[in-house]
Motif scaffolding. Sequence first.
Motif, PDB file in Angstrom:
ATOM      1  N   ALA A 257      -3.390   1.047   2.412  1.00  0.00           N
ATOM      2  CA  ALA A 257      -1.929   1.152   2.509  1.00  0.00           C
ATOM      3  C   ALA A 257      -1.424   2.400   1.795  1.00  0.00           C
ATOM      4  CB  ALA A 257      -1.275  -0.102   1.925  1.00  0.00           C
ATOM      5  N   ILE A 258      -2.020   2.706   0.649  1.00  0.00           N
ATOM      6  CA  ILE A 258      -1.614   3.909  -0.089  1.00  0.00           C
ATOM      7  C   ILE A 258      -1.915   5.161   0.739  1.00  0.00           C
ATOM      8  CG2 ILE A 258      -2.125   5.350  -2.089  1.00  0.00           C
ATOM      9  CD1 ILE A 258      -2.483   2.876  -3.742  1.00  0.00           C
ATOM     10  N   GLN A 259      -3.118   5.215   1.330  1.00  0.00           N
ATOM     11  CA  GLN A 259      -3.473   6.392   2.120  1.00  0.00           C
ATOM     12  C   GLN A 259      -2.530   6.576   3.300  1.00  0.00           C
ATOM     13  OE1 GLN A 259      -7.374   7.886   2.861  1.00  0.00           O
ATOM     14  NE2 GLN A 259      -8.332   6.124   1.844  1.00  0.00           N
ATOM     15  N   ARG A 260      -2.251   5.492   4.009  1.00  0.00           N
ATOM     16  CA  ARG A 260      -1.361   5.604   5.180  1.00  0.00           C
ATOM     17  C   ARG A 260       0.033   6.055   4.752  1.00  0.00           C
ATOM     18  NH1 ARG A 260      -1.588   4.098  10.274  1.00  0.00           N
ATOM     19  NH2 ARG A 260      -3.519   2.937   9.952  1.00  0.00           N
ATOM     20  N   LYS A 261       0.535   5.488   3.647  1.00  0.00           N
ATOM     21  CA  LYS A 261       1.887   5.853   3.204  1.00  0.00           C
ATOM     22  C   LYS A 261       1.925   7.304   2.725  1.00  0.00           C
ATOM     23  CE  LYS A 261       6.196   4.766   2.447  1.00  0.00           C
ATOM     24  NZ  LYS A 261       6.564   3.783   1.408  1.00  0.00           N
ATOM     25  N   LEU A 262       0.841   7.756   2.098  1.00  0.00           N
ATOM     26  CA  LEU A 262       0.776   9.165   1.693  1.00  0.00           C
ATOM     27  C   LEU A 262       0.917  10.091   2.901  1.00  0.00           C
ATOM     28  CD1 LEU A 262      -2.066   9.339  -1.014  1.00  0.00           C
ATOM     29  CD2 LEU A 262       0.308  10.132  -1.294  1.00  0.00           C
ATOM     30  N   LEU A 263       0.188   9.759   3.964  1.00  0.00           N
ATOM     31  CA  LEU A 263       0.239  10.594   5.157  1.00  0.00           C
ATOM     32  C   LEU A 263       1.595  10.478   5.856  1.00  0.00           C
ATOM     33  CD1 LEU A 263      -3.365   9.940   6.497  1.00  0.00           C
ATOM     34  CD2 LEU A 263      -2.485  12.087   5.548  1.00  0.00           C
ATOM     35  N   GLN A 264       2.167   9.282   5.870  1.00  0.00           N
ATOM     36  CA  GLN A 264       3.497   9.118   6.455  1.00  0.00           C
ATOM     37  C   GLN A 264       4.528   9.950   5.696  1.00  0.00           C
ATOM     38  OE1 GLN A 264       4.001   4.864   6.225  1.00  0.00           O
ATOM     39  NE2 GLN A 264       3.249   4.524   8.319  1.00  0.00           N
ATOM     40  N   SER A 265       4.484   9.853   4.384  1.00  0.00           N
ATOM     41  CA  SER A 265       5.409  10.626   3.558  1.00  0.00           C
ATOM     42  C   SER A 265       5.199  12.127   3.779  1.00  0.00           C
ATOM     43  CB  SER A 265       5.191  10.281   2.081  1.00  0.00           C
ATOM     44  OG  SER A 265       5.970  11.115   1.249  1.00  0.00           O
ATOM     45  N   GLU A 360      -0.741  16.225 -11.069  1.00  0.00           N
ATOM     46  CA  GLU A 360      -1.673  15.646 -10.124  1.00  0.00           C
ATOM     47  C   GLU A 360      -2.598  14.629 -10.777  1.00  0.00           C
ATOM     48  OE1 GLU A 360      -3.505  18.982  -8.292  1.00  0.00           O
ATOM     49  OE2 GLU A 360      -1.660  19.647  -7.336  1.00  0.00           O
ATOM     50  N   ASP A 361      -2.476  14.436 -12.096  1.00  0.00           N
ATOM     51  CA  ASP A 361      -3.281  13.422 -12.758  1.00  0.00           C
ATOM     52  C   ASP A 361      -2.650  12.041 -12.621  1.00  0.00           C
ATOM     53  OD1 ASP A 361      -4.037  15.740 -15.426  1.00  0.00           O
ATOM     54  OD2 ASP A 361      -5.132  15.300 -13.577  1.00  0.00           O
ATOM     55  N   GLU A 362      -1.487  11.981 -11.978  1.00  0.00           N
ATOM     56  CA  GLU A 362      -0.796  10.707 -11.856  1.00  0.00           C
ATOM     57  C   GLU A 362      -0.614  10.357 -10.385  1.00  0.00           C
ATOM     58  OE1 GLU A 362       2.826  10.812 -14.002  1.00  0.00           O
ATOM     59  OE2 GLU A 362       1.922  11.581 -15.836  1.00  0.00           O
ATOM     60  N   PRO A 363      -1.666   9.918  -9.725  1.00  0.00           N
ATOM     61  CA  PRO A 363      -1.541   9.539  -8.314  1.00  0.00           C
ATOM     62  C   PRO A 363      -0.744   8.251  -8.194  1.00  0.00           C
ATOM     63  CG  PRO A 363      -3.714   8.971  -9.141  1.00  0.00           C
ATOM     64  CD  PRO A 363      -3.036   9.744 -10.227  1.00  0.00           C
ATOM     65  N   PRO A 364      -0.221   7.952  -7.004  1.00  0.00           N
ATOM     66  CA  PRO A 364       0.594   6.740  -6.819  1.00  0.00           C
ATOM     67  C   PRO A 364      -0.228   5.482  -7.057  1.00  0.00           C
ATOM     68  CG  PRO A 364       0.043   7.751  -4.708  1.00  0.00           C
ATOM     69  CD  PRO A 364      -0.351   8.723  -5.759  1.00  0.00           C
ATOM     70  N   ALA A 365       0.411   4.502  -7.677  1.00  0.00           N
ATOM     71  CA  ALA A 365      -0.274   3.246  -7.981  1.00  0.00           C
ATOM     72  C   ALA A 365      -0.192   2.271  -6.823  1.00  0.00           C
ATOM     73  CB  ALA A 365       0.329   2.625  -9.236  1.00  0.00           C
ATOM     74  N   SER A 366       0.801   2.448  -5.953  1.00  0.00           N
ATOM     75  CA  SER A 366       0.950   1.556  -4.810  1.00  0.00           C
ATOM     76  C   SER A 366       1.685   2.298  -3.703  1.00  0.00           C
ATOM     77  CB  SER A 366       1.737   0.300  -5.205  1.00  0.00           C
ATOM     78  OG  SER A 366       3.087   0.629  -5.451  1.00  0.00           O
ATOM     79  N   ALA A 367       1.614   1.735  -2.495  1.00  0.00           N
ATOM     80  CA  ALA A 367       2.298   2.360  -1.360  1.00  0.00           C
ATOM     81  C   ALA A 367       3.800   2.397  -1.593  1.00  0.00           C
ATOM     82  CB  ALA A 367       1.972   1.586  -0.074  1.00  0.00           C
ATOM     83  N   GLU A 368       4.331   1.412  -2.302  1.00  0.00           N
ATOM     84  CA  GLU A 368       5.777   1.358  -2.545  1.00  0.00           C
ATOM     85  C   GLU A 368       6.238   2.499  -3.442  1.00  0.00           C
ATOM     86  OE1 GLU A 368       3.704  -1.248  -2.808  1.00  0.00           O
ATOM     87  OE2 GLU A 368       4.317  -2.121  -0.883  1.00  0.00           O
ATOM     88  N   ASP A 369       5.319   3.107  -4.188  1.00  0.00           N
ATOM     89  CA  ASP A 369       5.686   4.221  -5.078  1.00  0.00           C
ATOM     90  C   ASP A 369       5.843   5.539  -4.331  1.00  0.00           C
ATOM     91  OD1 ASP A 369       5.607   2.550  -7.239  1.00  0.00           O
ATOM     92  OD2 ASP A 369       3.547   3.070  -7.812  1.00  0.00           O
ATOM     93  N   ILE A 370       5.539   5.544  -3.054  1.00  0.00           N
ATOM     94  CA  ILE A 370       5.520   6.800  -2.286  1.00  0.00           C
ATOM     95  C   ILE A 370       6.727   6.845  -1.361  1.00  0.00           C
ATOM     96  CG2 ILE A 370       4.156   8.270  -0.759  1.00  0.00           C
ATOM     97  CD1 ILE A 370       1.717   6.470  -1.586  1.00  0.00           C
ATOM     98  N   PRO A 371       7.738   7.652  -1.683  1.00  0.00           N
ATOM     99  CA  PRO A 371       8.930   7.687  -0.829  1.00  0.00           C
ATOM    100  C   PRO A 371       8.738   8.629   0.354  1.00  0.00           C
ATOM    101  CG  PRO A 371       9.260   9.122  -2.707  1.00  0.00           C
ATOM    102  CD  PRO A 371       7.893   8.495  -2.886  1.00  0.00           C
TER     103      PRO A 371
END
Length: 682
Positions: A257-265, A360-371
């Motif tokens: 879910a995180i990967q997909r949301k990263l790409l969507q964002s 860049e040392d602080e990657p998203p912890a969840s998909a909800e963190d990625i706007p």
Amino acid sequence: MSATDNPLIEALPPASDYLTYLTIIEYNLTPENLPVLHRVLQDETLTTNIGWDLVHLLVPYLPDSEQCLQDIARLGNPREVILKVTESLRLIEYEQQDEPEGPIDTLAGATDSRARAESCTYPIKTAPTEEGEKRPGSSQMVELPPPLPLPVSQFVALLSMLAILHSRIKTKYPSRFLSTTMQAILGSFSNAESHREELVLAIVKAVKQLMGIERPALPSRKSSGVLSSGPIVTAKSALDPEATTASGDELSPHESAIQRKLLQSFITHVIEEYMLNLPADEDVPGMAWCSRLMEKVQPERIIPGTQTVSERYQREEKLLRRIDAIGQLVTLAQDLKLTDEELLSAAITAEKVAAGTDGEDEPPASAEDIPLSRLGSMLLFTARQTSNILYDTGKLGSSQPFAIFPDHQELLKNCLSSPAQGTGTLGTEPEVLVDAVLALGLVCLEHNAIGEPATDERFNEYLQVTALLSSNCPSPNLRGHAHYLTSTVLRSQPDDNARLTFIRDTLEHCPFENLKVSAVGWIKGETIEANPPTPHHGHGHGAPSEDSETPSIFATPLALDSLAPFLFPSLHADLVTAPLQDAWIAFQTNVSFYLASLNFVYLLLCAKHLHHKLAIADLWQNAGVAGSFLQPLRDANARFREEMDSGGRLTDERSDTVLAEMSLLDVTLERVTKAVSFLNET
């Protein structure tokens, strides 16, 4: 020099250690040595140890060094190489792009058609035929794309490497690498000033590879120069030497879910970056969605014999390239399963700082963190909605209805400057953004999706924003579309008192003369519709229903009486007794409004069926139209003419345009004065 005499062969480990061998490569790296290096790099152990240090050495030799870079992506340590690739992306110097001098100069005097033809044709070269192996020496004529500028080649090649590298990294949290990569790509893309369509296609191709999307990219225009970004790698890639998961291990749902949301964002940010930086073009703001929509749904408004905006987008290469790029991104967003509901939600949500952008040392912890990008989401949503109409897809693309109220009003509030910030900023946003927001309003009108404003105040707030856009936009094209949207939504309000209130507020408080001219047009339209020469029932806002005895307020004297002080203001103090320069400025600022009001009162005087019903004679007398409005205009016009002649104080203001405007005012005043006699005939 034979291959065995080549220093890249002679010094191969164990003849030298890895560090020494790297130094030898650096001192002996030439275009002629690249094929040798390509063969050397097939050694997985060697490439694992030195590959990442070769990236920055090979990037300047692109496109000739692409095979070597692909070798490093396949066989080098993926975690080390990916750091070098993202670093190289950030270091691309786009400002060094230079257009080739010769061919461009020779086309300086070419006709448009010839230039278009030559821009779509590649240089003819010879290449081996398919039977080249059976018939040595046989060749055929082929078209090769023109070479891309070095920075563009670097971007394309590095993204191709990243797609390979990400597929090789086997870890529980690959999103940590992906987050860094997306930031590097977006940062590099934002620095580019030209060839952005080629960069977009490279991004689309890389994301498809990352996601394992098998749908082929849409075919791009030949002139885009991105028919191929290098050879397709079919050779096997090495395993991740630092793997923490097995090759067949499935990612956790949380990580997927995180990967997909990263790409969507990422895609929404790419769309925002691409569209908001499209070069300005007269009458073609961004994708010109408004104009193309109106030409599609109201072809009767097209002036015969003129080239339409839609035709320009079908014929002009630079505009076709825009459609190609946006089409690729829209399709990719669909493949990434970005829904309209998600896009709309993001478009009306205050944007947060994306996770990982501060470090860049602080990657998203969840998909909800990625706007998602707020403006990018709105632009993508607009692209989908307009495509449904422009290309007759027959789909609204959303299970969630989208209407003027409350949806479009929320978008206006969140995607454009708020009127609370002052009327000076609304409408001065990038034209592509204004075009997109207005286009969504036109889509609502086409679907007859007005909705219900929560209150009359909300209704007025919406119209105030669109009316200000019709006044403030530098583009006359966009001002026209904003005026059409404002007028149409205003006419959709069934409560004639609410419509009258908005018209009065505009005339009384609006500081923009062209908007006051529009308000005169609105009251003129209301008056004509509510008072047809032959009374009828059940048609339009103004006609009462057969079982209703309450006429429209526009069919009574009340509407004009309430508007008279603003339609026909007393002008003596502003134009006659004021100091000359102040009077001249006031006159120049408002002359279009004066003419609009004069033409309206002329209509009221000539339309005899209105005289009794709307008490026009009382209006003429009680509002003092003749004494407070017409006479000061006559006196001011004479005053200004005198000061323009014989070296007067307004001599410098004299011009053909000004004199024509003043003559038009004289003629209009004379027509109105003569029409007053019609009041005595009823």
